[in-house]
Motif scaffolding. Structure first.
Motif, PDB file in Angstrom:
ATOM      1  N   GLU A   1       0.830  -1.208   0.000  1.00 40.19           N
ATOM      2  CA  GLU A   1       0.000   0.000   0.000  1.00 40.19           C
ATOM      3  C   GLU A   1       0.863   1.257   0.000  1.00 40.19           C
ATOM      4  O   GLU A   1       0.644   2.181  -0.801  1.00 40.19           O
ATOM      5  N   ASP A   2       1.857   1.303   0.874  1.00 39.05           N
ATOM      6  CA  ASP A   2       2.739   2.482   0.950  1.00 39.05           C
ATOM      7  C   ASP A   2       3.474   2.705  -0.370  1.00 39.05           C
ATOM      8  O   ASP A   2       3.629   3.835  -0.831  1.00 39.05           O
TER       9      ASP A   2
ATOM     10  N   LEU B   1       0.930   4.029  -2.948  1.00 35.34           N
ATOM     11  CA  LEU B   1       0.541   5.404  -2.628  1.00 35.34           C
ATOM     12  C   LEU B   1       1.632   6.385  -3.038  1.00 35.34           C
ATOM     13  O   LEU B   1       1.353   7.475  -3.569  1.00 35.34           O
TER      14      LEU B   1
ATOM     15  N   CYS C   1       1.487   6.695  -6.742  1.00 39.86           N
ATOM     16  CA  CYS C   1       0.350   7.537  -7.149  1.00 39.86           C
ATOM     17  C   CYS C   1       0.709   9.009  -7.067  1.00 39.86           C
ATOM     18  O   CYS C   1       0.248   9.823  -7.891  1.00 39.86           O
TER      19      CYS C   1
ATOM     20  N   THR D   1     -10.383   4.788  -3.987  1.00 40.33           N
ATOM     21  CA  THR D   1      -9.226   4.779  -4.894  1.00 40.33           C
ATOM     22  C   THR D   1      -9.680   4.643  -6.341  1.00 40.33           C
ATOM     23  O   THR D   1      -9.204   5.369  -7.218  1.00 40.33           O
TER      24      THR D   1
END
Length: 414
Positions: free
Chosen positions: A28-29, A32, A35, A87
């Motif tokens: 996830e990190d 992100l 992104c 998201t």
């Protein structure tokens, strides 16, 4: 969980299995961060060519899928449905990606190495102007999972087409979107573009399209007697063995490939879609339904956008039956999404992973076996004999890793 290069200096025996939640958080990190720093494909002016480059759209789509998987088996953290929906919404509302107007264009593109980031978010490119050995940047897409083809002398090698379509899936799809009794054509054009009951002959006694049974896929290849052929195909006493040799039609090299750069019986330069915008739209619909406890207006819009394209003919005519029934509850809408993912993404490598995260993998294998046996008692479904509940949802940790990392515990059942 390797979080730094320095950890590679540790002895394997010191490693302890990470909590799966920590693995998800690490992914996830990473996404992100991606992104934040990556541009959308249409805004990528940093490179002379952005072909097959990761973009913000690709990252958002992948992150939405990570959240949806996190919400499912085996972790079942249902709080992640909200994150998946939010998201996916960023990507949907950005207007930076869309569906191609013509579903068939996806497969013309992938067979000819055409990169179109409108819908293709993550795509593996295989390209080699010549073929000299296994080190060439080529794959087996279309050779193993395409339409069976004999050698076309001077143009292309044969296609083995070892991947078969489970026939109960064919019957379910036809029940969902029944072929016209006169033409044999389904209102859902994806049926005929996804499933081939034919092979290509070049040096056989018959050349051109050779059919495996009595049923033509009329939208792909015209047939003057489609209605008669359809009635024969639906007859349970006709050509049942042949029906088990239907193959995926999306990677029909003989039909789509305009120029084949090398002659080979095993390799191809056909590309592979890892993630399409249609996948994200369906994830968005699914996540909203799970998060909100029922389908929202946005959830209906997302799934109907995918269905509308599927129910659009090559000439642009839209079949009026494309919309889902209004007023579905959470359970009914969930089932509709599950079916739509099967139809839209057929044979693209998502189904098993979907069934696992939905927690119905073993049950679906059992139900498929029963459906096949009800259709034809001699039907063959090998996976049924080798699937155990609570075991085959996860892969085994390779024995080499178990030997090196002595503190590891093997996955259940292995």
């Amino acid at each position: 969980l390797m979080t730094s290069t320095a950890m590679s200096n540790q002895h394997p025996s010191t490693f302890v299995q990470a909590d799966p939640v920590d693995v998800y958080k690490f992914i996830e990190d990473d996404l992100l961060y991606a992104c934040d720093i990556l541009p959308y494909a249409t805004d990528d002016h940093y490179r002379s060519s952005n072909d097959y480059r990761f973009s913000k759209g690709a990252t958002l789509g992948l992150l939405a899928k990570v959240y949806a998987t996190w919400a499912g088996y085996p972790l079942r953290d249902e709080s992640k449905w909200e994150a998946a929906a939010k998201t996916a919404r960023i990507l949907v509302e950005s207007g930076k990606h869309d569906l191609l107007n013509d579903y068939e264009q996806l497969w013309k593109n992938t067979c000819n190495g055409i990169w179109d980031p409108t819908e293709s978010l993550i795509e593996i490119s295989f390209y080699s102007p010549t073929y000299s050995g296994n080190s060439d940047p080529v794959g087996r897409i279309g050779k193993w999972n395409g339409v069976k083809t004999t050698v076309d002398a001077g143009r292309s090698g044969s296609t083995a087409a070892n991947v078969q379509v489970v026939h109960s899936f064919v019957l379910d799809w036809r029940e969902e979107a029944k072929p016209d009794e006169t033409t044999g054509i389904s209102p859902d054009r994806r049926q005929n573009l996804s499933i081939a009951n034919y092979k290509h002959g070049h040096n056989d006694s018959k050349t051109g399209a050779v059919y495996l049974d009595d049923y033509y896929l009329a939208a792909s290849i015209p047939n003057d007697n489609a209605a008669t052929a359809l009635s024969k195909d639906l007859d349970p006493e006709k050509s049942q063995k042949a029906k088990q040799t239907y193959t995926p039609a999306k990677w029909d090299i003989d039909k789509y490939m305009e120029s084949i750069p090398f002659i080979n019986n095993d390799k191809s330069t056909v590309n592979w879609y890892v993630l399409r915008y249609a996948d994200v739209l369906l994830l968005y619909a699914e996540a909203l339904n799970e998060w909100k406890g029922g389908p929202t207006t946005e959830a209906y819009a997302a799934i109907n956008k995918v269905r509308k394209r599927g129910y659009t003919k090559a000439d642009g005519t839209i079949n009026k039956d494309y919309s889902l029934k209004e007023g579905l509850d959470q359970t009914a809408f969930r089932e509709a999404v599950h079916k739509e993912r099967a139809y839209e993404l057929a044979f693209e490598g998502h189904r098993r992973l979907d069934l696992v995260r939905w927690g119905v993998y073993y049950e679906t294998v059992q139900n498929t076996y029963n459906a096949l046996k009800n259709w034809w008692s001699s039907a063959n479904y090998v996976v049924y004999d080798y699937t155990e509940k609570g075991k085959h949802e996860l892969m085994p940790i390779p024995q080499r890793e178990m030997d090196l990392c002595t503190q590891f515990e093997q996955n259940p059942g292995w």
